[in-house]
Design a protein around this motif. Structure first.
Motif, PDB file in Angstrom:
ATOM      1  N   ARG A 196       0.832  -1.210   0.000  1.00 33.14           N
ATOM      2  CA  ARG A 196       0.000   0.000   0.000  1.00 33.14           C
ATOM      3  C   ARG A 196       0.864   1.256   0.000  1.00 33.14           C
ATOM      4  O   ARG A 196       0.556   2.223  -0.715  1.00 33.14           O
ATOM      5  CB  ARG A 196      -0.911  -0.009   1.226  1.00 33.14           C
ATOM      6  CG  ARG A 196      -2.121  -0.930   1.103  1.00 33.14           C
ATOM      7  CD  ARG A 196      -2.906  -0.979   2.376  1.00 33.14           C
ATOM      8  NE  ARG A 196      -4.080  -1.858   2.249  1.00 33.14           N
ATOM      9  CZ  ARG A 196      -4.830  -2.252   3.278  1.00 33.14           C
ATOM     10  NH1 ARG A 196      -4.521  -1.840   4.518  1.00 33.14           N
ATOM     11  NH2 ARG A 196      -5.857  -3.046   3.070  1.00 33.14           N
ATOM     12  N   GLN A 198       3.891   1.473  -1.150  1.00 34.53           N
ATOM     13  CA  GLN A 198       4.513   1.581  -2.467  1.00 34.53           C
ATOM     14  C   GLN A 198       3.508   2.056  -3.518  1.00 34.53           C
ATOM     15  O   GLN A 198       3.844   2.823  -4.420  1.00 34.53           O
ATOM     16  CB  GLN A 198       5.104   0.221  -2.876  1.00 34.53           C
ATOM     17  CG  GLN A 198       6.303  -0.201  -2.048  1.00 34.53           C
ATOM     18  CD  GLN A 198       6.850  -1.551  -2.480  1.00 34.53           C
ATOM     19  OE1 GLN A 198       6.223  -2.237  -3.283  1.00 34.53           O
ATOM     20  NE2 GLN A 198       8.015  -1.921  -1.955  1.00 34.53           N
ATOM     21  N   TYR A 199       2.258   1.580  -3.363  1.00 37.38           N
ATOM     22  CA  TYR A 199       1.236   1.995  -4.319  1.00 37.38           C
ATOM     23  C   TYR A 199       0.966   3.494  -4.203  1.00 37.38           C
ATOM     24  O   TYR A 199       0.804   4.188  -5.225  1.00 37.38           O
ATOM     25  CB  TYR A 199      -0.037   1.191  -4.065  1.00 37.38           C
ATOM     26  CG  TYR A 199      -1.197   1.597  -4.946  1.00 37.38           C
ATOM     27  CD1 TYR A 199      -1.217   1.266  -6.299  1.00 37.38           C
ATOM     28  CD2 TYR A 199      -2.274   2.324  -4.420  1.00 37.38           C
ATOM     29  CE1 TYR A 199      -2.280   1.642  -7.108  1.00 37.38           C
ATOM     30  CE2 TYR A 199      -3.331   2.695  -5.210  1.00 37.38           C
ATOM     31  CZ  TYR A 199      -3.339   2.356  -6.560  1.00 37.38           C
ATOM     32  OH  TYR A 199      -4.395   2.745  -7.335  1.00 37.38           O
ATOM     33  N   ARG A 200       0.936   4.003  -2.957  1.00 36.11           N
ATOM     34  CA  ARG A 200       0.717   5.444  -2.770  1.00 36.11           C
ATOM     35  C   ARG A 200       1.877   6.248  -3.333  1.00 36.11           C
ATOM     36  O   ARG A 200       1.693   7.361  -3.827  1.00 36.11           O
ATOM     37  CB  ARG A 200       0.536   5.754  -1.282  1.00 36.11           C
ATOM     38  CG  ARG A 200      -0.820   5.303  -0.731  1.00 36.11           C
ATOM     39  CD  ARG A 200      -1.061   5.913   0.643  1.00 36.11           C
ATOM     40  NE  ARG A 200      -0.093   5.428   1.627  1.00 36.11           N
ATOM     41  CZ  ARG A 200      -0.261   4.388   2.419  1.00 36.11           C
ATOM     42  NH1 ARG A 200      -1.393   3.689   2.350  1.00 36.11           N
ATOM     43  NH2 ARG A 200       0.673   4.038   3.286  1.00 36.11           N
ATOM     44  N   ALA A 204       4.423   0.745  -6.909  1.00 39.00           N
ATOM     45  CA  ALA A 204       3.775  -0.567  -7.038  1.00 39.00           C
ATOM     46  C   ALA A 204       2.493  -0.407  -7.832  1.00 39.00           C
ATOM     47  O   ALA A 204       1.795   0.606  -7.725  1.00 39.00           O
ATOM     48  CB  ALA A 204       3.471  -1.170  -5.667  1.00 39.00           C
ATOM     49  N   ALA A 205       2.184  -1.424  -8.632  1.00 39.79           N
ATOM     50  CA  ALA A 205       0.994  -1.370  -9.465  1.00 39.79           C
ATOM     51  C   ALA A 205      -0.243  -1.724  -8.640  1.00 39.79           C
ATOM     52  O   ALA A 205      -0.165  -2.359  -7.578  1.00 39.79           O
ATOM     53  CB  ALA A 205       1.137  -2.344 -10.636  1.00 39.79           C
ATOM     54  N   GLU A 206      -1.407  -1.324  -9.148  1.00 41.22           N
ATOM     55  CA  GLU A 206      -2.655  -1.645  -8.460  1.00 41.22           C
ATOM     56  C   GLU A 206      -2.861  -3.157  -8.402  1.00 41.22           C
ATOM     57  O   GLU A 206      -3.407  -3.694  -7.430  1.00 41.22           O
ATOM     58  CB  GLU A 206      -3.823  -0.981  -9.189  1.00 41.22           C
ATOM     59  CG  GLU A 206      -5.166  -1.221  -8.504  1.00 41.22           C
ATOM     60  CD  GLU A 206      -6.318  -0.556  -9.236  1.00 41.22           C
ATOM     61  OE1 GLU A 206      -7.457  -0.611  -8.706  1.00 41.22           O
ATOM     62  OE2 GLU A 206      -6.089  -0.012 -10.334  1.00 41.22           O
ATOM     63  N   ASP A 208      -0.577  -5.406  -7.937  1.00 41.60           N
ATOM     64  CA  ASP A 208       0.183  -5.922  -6.787  1.00 41.60           C
ATOM     65  C   ASP A 208      -0.588  -5.708  -5.489  1.00 41.60           C
ATOM     66  O   ASP A 208      -0.590  -6.578  -4.601  1.00 41.60           O
ATOM     67  CB  ASP A 208       1.543  -5.227  -6.706  1.00 41.60           C
ATOM     68  CG  ASP A 208       2.446  -5.603  -7.872  1.00 41.60           C
ATOM     69  OD1 ASP A 208       2.261  -6.722  -8.415  1.00 41.60           O
ATOM     70  OD2 ASP A 208       3.320  -4.798  -8.225  1.00 41.60           O
ATOM     71  N   LEU A 209      -1.245  -4.536  -5.356  1.00 37.41           N
ATOM     72  CA  LEU A 209      -2.007  -4.263  -4.143  1.00 37.41           C
ATOM     73  C   LEU A 209      -3.201  -5.207  -4.028  1.00 37.41           C
ATOM     74  O   LEU A 209      -3.479  -5.761  -2.950  1.00 37.41           O
ATOM     75  CB  LEU A 209      -2.476  -2.810  -4.147  1.00 37.41           C
ATOM     76  CG  LEU A 209      -3.360  -2.400  -2.952  1.00 37.41           C
ATOM     77  CD1 LEU A 209      -2.627  -2.603  -1.637  1.00 37.41           C
ATOM     78  CD2 LEU A 209      -3.812  -0.943  -3.117  1.00 37.41           C
TER      79      LEU A 209
END
Length: 456
Positions: A196, A198-200, A204-206, A208-209
């Motif tokens: 999360r 990394q996504y923010r 990181a890709a959605e 991966d989340l």
């Protein structure tokens, strides 16, 4: 369902279903509340030997066997009885006097009433057996039966000890599985938080989340299932130890295995036929049937009894008992009974008794052969589990290193989330396999100890 999730669901369920009753799951936090019973393995065994229902039933059978010995002795002791009879003669008995004699000079038979309207009789009788083969053999049978029930009690006790051990080990296994699933869940939660973040930050890709969140959703039920299985295992142990189901318990014990010394195993294996409870019971049962043949053969022999009696008789209508004229009689004698021909009843009963003895002989032979297989099977299972324990210890270390490396690679953007998830599943699987191997060794050891007749 994910392969990892299916693995954890299937790895523990069969062990619960095969030995646990269907009881409601309870939470484990209450087990640590004030007033909990702390159980070690030794304490659980001690309580079971005092309170287990099967042990208590076997103990009552042992007391009953003692009473049956007393009953058998009754046949050799004198039998004394007293009886009394009161008779109201509605029509008195008569005495017939034939005609044409000095008392009755008439040509017709005369009848005279005799006795009184009220008649009384009291008597005491004594019987003492002097010779009876049946009584002597019955005493031997009663004493052997007492030994049989004593061995039956020991057999039940040893079976309860074995079951308590297995149930105690199952609780320890369930605790390890709860711990392993909780650690796995913690790792998955930490990974979700990391993804999360990394996504923010856009690293990181959605996808991966979403994948991390799905893994978390799949992992949480595994911990719940493991906790429920732990509650079931604890309730099963309570049932064996005869602790109320609502009583909280806390187990104390290391989930480790202690290898049996080779010399002790050789000695126990050599003495198994003289210490195994089932074989001992069958041997005593064979002895009982041997004596049963002799008791049936007693039908060929005579019996001799000493008998005696004393009686009082009176007839009077005044009801003034102190003035009654009591006639007293005393007798003593011997009674001899010798069977001449009973329609071959005794010979057929002897033949049936001999057949029953032969049947139990073959049953004992079968049990001894099965015991050897049972001992060998338990030893093979212990050896196999010991090798698995050694191998899984290395796997756990490697799996932990793999998780650490995969986490580092994923955080640095070199590795993939799939690598990390696979490493997490492998670590939990290694921990589960290690705990399962220890459990299998301890259960096989408990079965081996029961087979060779070792209760401690």
């Amino acid at each position: 369902m994910k392969p990892g999730a299916k693995f954890f669901i299937t790895i523990f369920t069969p062990f619960v279903l095969c030995i646990l009753p269907s009881v409601s799951a309870v939470g484990q936090e209450s087990a640590r509340s004030q007033g909990s019973v702390v159980l070690t393995l030794d304490k659980a065994i001690s309580l079971a030997l005092q309170q287990n229902r099967d042990v208590l039933i076997a103990e009552q059978d042992r007391f009953k066997a003692d009473a049956q010995v007393g009953e058998a002795w009754a046949g050799a002791l004198p039998q004394l009885s007293i009886s009394g009879v009161y008779t109201r003669n509605i029509q008195k008995p008569v005495l017939f006097i034939p005609p044409n004699n000095p008392i009755n000079p008439t040509d017709k038979t005369m009848a005279f009433e005799i006795g009184s309207t009220n008649a009384y009789a009291m008597s005491a009788s004594l019987t003492q057996p002097l010779f009876s083969r049946r009584i002597g053999v019955a005493l031997q049978i009663a004493n052997t039966y007492r030994e049989f029930m004593e061995q039956s009690y020991q057999s039940v006790s040893q079976a309860v000890i074995r079951d308590v051990r297995k149930s105690f080990y199952l609780v320890l296994l369930a605790q390890k599985l709860v711990e392993a699933n909780r650690q796995g869940l913690d790792v998955v939660k930490a990974n979700v938080e990391n993804v999360r973040a990394q996504y923010r930050n856009g690293t990181a890709a959605e996808f991966d989340l979403l994948r991390a969140e799905v893994q978390l959703a799949n992992t949480e039920p595994l911990l719940i299932s493991a906790e429920n299985n732990l509650a079931l295992a604890i309730n099963a142990l309570k049932n064996l130890v005869a602790i109320p189901i609502e009583q909280d318990v806390v187990l104390q014990g290391d989930f480790t295995f202690e290898e049996l010394p080779e010399t002790a195993m050789i000695e126990a294996r050599r003495n198994a036929l003289t210490t195994n409870p089932l074989v001992l019971q069958l041997s005593l049962q064979e002895s009982l049937l041997e004596k049963n043949i002799r008791i049936e053969q007693a039908g060929y022999f005579p019996t001799l009894n000493l008998v005696g009696g004393y009686s009082w008789q009176a007839q009077d209508n005044t009801f003034q008992f102190n003035n009654y004229l009591w006639a007293k009689m005393l007798n003593v004698g011997l009674t001899l009974s010798f069977p001449i021909f009973d329609g071959l009843k005794t010979s057929n009963r002897v033949q049936q008794a001999e057949i029953e003895k032969e049947k139990i002989y073959y049953t004992r032979m079968k049990a001894e052969e099965g015991l050897k297989i049972q001992i060998q099977s338990a030893e093979l299972k212990m050896a196999e589990a010991k090798k698995r324990i050694s191998g899984q210890e290395k796997n756990i270390d490697q799996a932990q290193k793999a998780v650490s490396i995969a986490q580092t690679r994923f955080n640095s953007g070199v590795g993939t989330q799939l690598e990390l998830l696979d490493a997490q599943v492998a670590m939990t699987r290694a921990q589960t396999n290690y705990a399962q191997a220890i459990y299998d060794y301890l259960v096989a050891k408990a079965e081996w100890q029961y087979a060779v007749g070792i209760s401690q």
